[in-house]
Design an enzyme around this catalytic site. Structure first.
Site, PDB file in Angstrom:
ATOM      1  N   ASP A 147       0.929  -1.146   0.060  1.00 47.08           N
ATOM      2  CA  ASP A 147      -0.010   0.084   0.166  1.00 47.08           C
ATOM      3  C   ASP A 147       0.857   1.377  -0.026  1.00 47.08           C
ATOM      4  OD1 ASP A 147      -2.197   1.820   0.374  1.00 47.08           O
ATOM      5  OD2 ASP A 147      -3.072   0.485   1.966  1.00 47.08           O
ATOM      6  N   ASP A 148       0.542   2.252  -0.999  1.00 43.93           N
ATOM      7  CA  ASP A 148       1.385   3.250  -1.037  1.00 43.93           C
ATOM      8  C   ASP A 148       2.853   3.041  -1.256  1.00 43.93           C
ATOM      9  OD1 ASP A 148      -1.166   4.417  -0.733  1.00 43.93           O
ATOM     10  OD2 ASP A 148      -0.345   5.902   1.021  1.00 43.93           O
TER      11      ASP A 148
ATOM     12  N   CYS B  98      -6.194   4.256  -3.580  1.00 43.36           N
ATOM     13  CA  CYS B  98      -6.546   2.811  -2.896  1.00 43.36           C
ATOM     14  C   CYS B  98      -7.643   2.208  -3.549  1.00 43.36           C
ATOM     15  CB  CYS B  98      -6.700   3.148  -1.342  1.00 43.36           C
ATOM     16  SG  CYS B  98      -5.211   3.802  -0.649  1.00 43.36           S
TER      17      CYS B  98
ATOM     18  N   ARG C 298      -8.260  -1.186  -5.705  1.00 43.01           N
ATOM     19  CA  ARG C 298      -8.691  -2.345  -5.364  1.00 43.01           C
ATOM     20  C   ARG C 298      -9.676  -2.897  -6.023  1.00 43.01           C
ATOM     21  NH1 ARG C 298      -5.360  -2.971  -0.754  1.00 43.01           N
ATOM     22  NH2 ARG C 298      -4.053  -0.881  -0.556  1.00 43.01           N
TER      23      ARG C 298
ATOM     24  N   LYS D 173      -6.349  -5.536   3.894  1.00 43.83           N
ATOM     25  CA  LYS D 173      -7.007  -4.336   3.679  1.00 43.83           C
ATOM     26  C   LYS D 173      -8.222  -4.674   2.544  1.00 43.83           C
ATOM     27  CE  LYS D 173      -6.515   0.464   1.897  1.00 43.83           C
ATOM     28  NZ  LYS D 173      -5.468   1.494   1.870  1.00 43.83           N
TER      29      LYS D 173
ATOM     30  N   HIS E  79       1.700   2.210   3.989  1.00 44.40           N
ATOM     31  CA  HIS E  79       0.796   3.221   4.193  1.00 44.40           C
ATOM     32  C   HIS E  79       1.060   4.022   5.498  1.00 44.40           C
ATOM     33  CE1 HIS E  79      -3.197   5.365   4.531  1.00 44.40           C
ATOM     34  NE2 HIS E  79      -3.413   5.029   3.342  1.00 44.40           N
TER      35      HIS E  79
ATOM     36  N   ASP F 223      -0.458  -0.591  -4.834  1.00 42.71           N
ATOM     37  CA  ASP F 223      -1.821   0.052  -5.358  1.00 42.71           C
ATOM     38  C   ASP F 223      -1.857   1.176  -5.727  1.00 42.71           C
ATOM     39  OD1 ASP F 223      -1.281   1.226  -2.846  1.00 42.71           O
ATOM     40  OD2 ASP F 223      -3.272   1.078  -2.049  1.00 42.71           O
TER      41      ASP F 223
ATOM     42  N   LYS G 176       0.795   9.534  -5.834  1.00 40.57           N
ATOM     43  CA  LYS G 176      -0.287   8.984  -5.671  1.00 40.57           C
ATOM     44  C   LYS G 176      -1.597  10.032  -6.057  1.00 40.57           C
ATOM     45  CE  LYS G 176      -3.033   7.392  -1.698  1.00 40.57           C
ATOM     46  NZ  LYS G 176      -3.062   6.729  -0.167  1.00 40.57           N
TER      47      LYS G 176
END
Length: 554
Positions: free
Chosen positions: A43-44, A81, A85, A138, A227, A333, A379
């Site tokens: 994530d991130d 995010c 997903r 997540k 994240h 992501d 992002k």
């Protein structure tokens, strides 16, 4: 049993009964030779944050997967995010899946904020092919319990529903602080004091693998690291003491040199210029440098700990004699998190040192500029720094070692790839609902035979008014609210340094027609029509200045 849990239980029972009536479970004989599939998402994390993509962070397990498998230079996500997903889990462009903006409801079906019934999940499709289906980590594509993983085809789930979570129970750091809220299957639970969430996500994944017995399994392992908030075990942070004293300017150059040596970056490619909002490292005071070093030390430790978790995963596969018949795919992501743009959301206040349970710090654009080497922006924007992800595929039985391919693939390609590999039929109707057809392409020929994907296939992006189209070597980008197309030749300029729109208006026009056709087909609405006003919603005006970083968002 209270009313909430009774409702959830009855919903799950009704769903599983309907599935069972629709199609019988495949026999053990028909599934015996099917591969296990593990999809790992971090994530991130920026494009260059794994050692195999140029980083100094210690990721020996991930580097092993890359060395023994295949890497793509050009794999794309949806820049943020929840939309990422939604596309990943369903194989749809995120508007078509119902998450056109985020996991919030903006009043239209394409922007309802949860996965619609027309877009089937990995769990729903692969279960019909005889797979056990698991998710640890997540979710972030539907907060209401009616849309939790157990209600969307996953046999087991452990993790958190919304977009961000602490990694530790923070009650020792804040008076009356809420615990870390998690869900196991359909039951709300809390993270135990002293536990680290990355470890618990891994622990549950390993237990699920052991539950699968003789059936093939699909595991979606969705880590929230790295994240924000920046929180990591002290022993991992200590490994990076003083490593970042060279600052972001020097480190970005160091990573680029390594990328070129690895074959990830082309030395003839133009690279993104220094972000004007990233200040010179040398302009900082000693105390400021110490503070910024600490941020990156913790960020690196979080990535490092994911690598340690994947080492445990590989060891378990080996112990169970499953490693030769398991495909592992590893992606991120979106690009690394940039800085702040005012949106009405307050920045959380830390109540402990950076890295501790009370820390609410995050990487910010100075280090995110390094994470996204050699690309532009962050992002939440459709520049390469926002939508480019590392992609590693490992399958000893079928994928040749040490391959680095161009790829030019997207999230929507993973569902058809997995279904192709699993021998799973994507149904025209499911539980009486006509399904959205899959727009992506199977990557099996690319992964196993090295066959290139069609060069002229367009790929599209829209989120919060930020738009892009990639077709062959050309890419157009438009940032809200300017709404003006820029044109880049990504074969020569993946850093997106030179706008060629005025030089090639005919190409801009052609790609714009492609975009408008796709937008109509995918139920994309003009952002001005449904733009969230203030409310502190994620990315409401992200990209308002193309040289600024993205809003701090989940």
């Amino acid at each position: 049993m209270n009313q909430f849990f009774l409702s959830v239980t009855l919903t799950a029972l009704a769903f599983s009964t309907a599935v069972a009536q629709q199609k019988p479970r495949a026999s053990a004989k028909s599934t015996a030779d099917k591969p296990n599939i593990i999809l790992v998402m971090v994530d991130d994390l920026g494009y260059s944050d794994f050692g195999a993509y140029g980083s100094e962070i210690q990721t020996p397990t991930i580097d092993k997967l890359a060395r023994e498998g295949l890497r793509l230079r050009e794999f794309y996500n949806n820049s943020i995010c929840a939309p990422t997903r939604a596309s990943l889990i369903t194989g749809q462009y995120h508007h078509k899946a119902g998450v056109g903006y985020f996991n919030v409801n903006l009043g239209l079906p394409a922007y309802q904020g949860w996965l619609n019934k027309e877009s089937l999940t990995f769990g729903e499709v692969l279960k019909q092919a005889g797979y056990r289906t698991y998710l640890s980590g997540k979710w972030h594509v539907g907060n209401d319990s009616l849309y939790w993983p157990k209600q969307r085809g996953f046999d087991r789930f452990y993790g958190f529903i919304n977009g961000a979570s602490n990694y530790y129970d923070i009650s020792p750091y804040k008076e009356k602080a809420p615990p870390v809220e998690l869900v196991e299957d359909n039951k709300r639970i809390n993270l135990e004091p002293g536990k680290y969430l990355t470890d618990e996500i891994t622990n549950h994944a390993l237990s699920y693998i052991n539950e699968s017995k003789s059936a093939p399994f699909f595991l979606y392992l969705a880590y929230n690291a790295p994240h924000w908030p920046l929180q990591a075990p002290a022993e991992d942070i200590a490994k990076y003491k003083d490593r970042y004293a060279i600052g972001w300017d020097s480190l970005r150059k160091e990573r680029l040199v390594k990328q070129i040596k690895l074959g990830i970056a082309d030395p003839k490619q133009a690279i993104a210029a220094h972000d004007p909002e990233v200040v010179s490292w040398e302009s900082l005071t000693y105390d400021e440098q110490q503070l910024w070093q600490r941020k990156m030390e913790v960020y690196a430790a979080m990535v490092d700990h994911v690598d340690q978790s994947l080492a445990r995963l590989l060891a378990e596969l080996k112990r169970l004699n499953l490693e030769d018949n398991t495909l592992i795919v590893l992606i991120s992501d979106n690009g690394a998190q940039g800085g702040l743009i005012p949106t009405g959301r307050k920045r959380p206040r830390s109540s402990g040192p950076i890295g501790s349970a009370g820390s609410y710090d995050y990487q910010e654009q100075n280090w995110a500029y390094v994470s996204n080497t050699p690309f532009r922006n962050y992002k939440a924007t459709p520049y390469e720094g926002g939508i480019s992800a590392p992609f590693i595929a490992w399958y000893p039985k079928k994928i040749k070692a040490g391959i680095i391919a161009k790829g030019t693939a997207h999230l929507i390609d993973l569902a058809p790839t997995f279904y192709d590999l699993a021998g799973a039929k994507y149904p025209d109707t499911f539980n009486g609902v006509k399904t959205n057809p899959l727009p992506g392409l199977s990557l099996t020929n690319l992964l196993f035979q090295g066959t290139a994907l069609p060069a002229d296939r367009p790929i599209f992006w829209e989120r919060a008014g930020n738009r892009a189209v990639r077709k062959g070597k050309w890419k157009i980008v438009s940032i809200f609210p300017q709404n003006k197309w820029q044109l880049f030749d990504l074969e020569a300029d993946r850093g997106e340094t030179t706008d060629l729109a005025t030089k090639h208006p005919e190409i801009v026009s052609e790609l714009n027609v492609d975009y408008e056709t796709w937008a109509k087909r995918t139920d994309v609405e003009p952002y001005e029509k449904l733009r969230p006003v203030s409310q502190g919603l994620p990315g409401g005006n992200a990209g308002a200045n193309q040289n600024r970083s993205a809003t701090r968002i989940e």
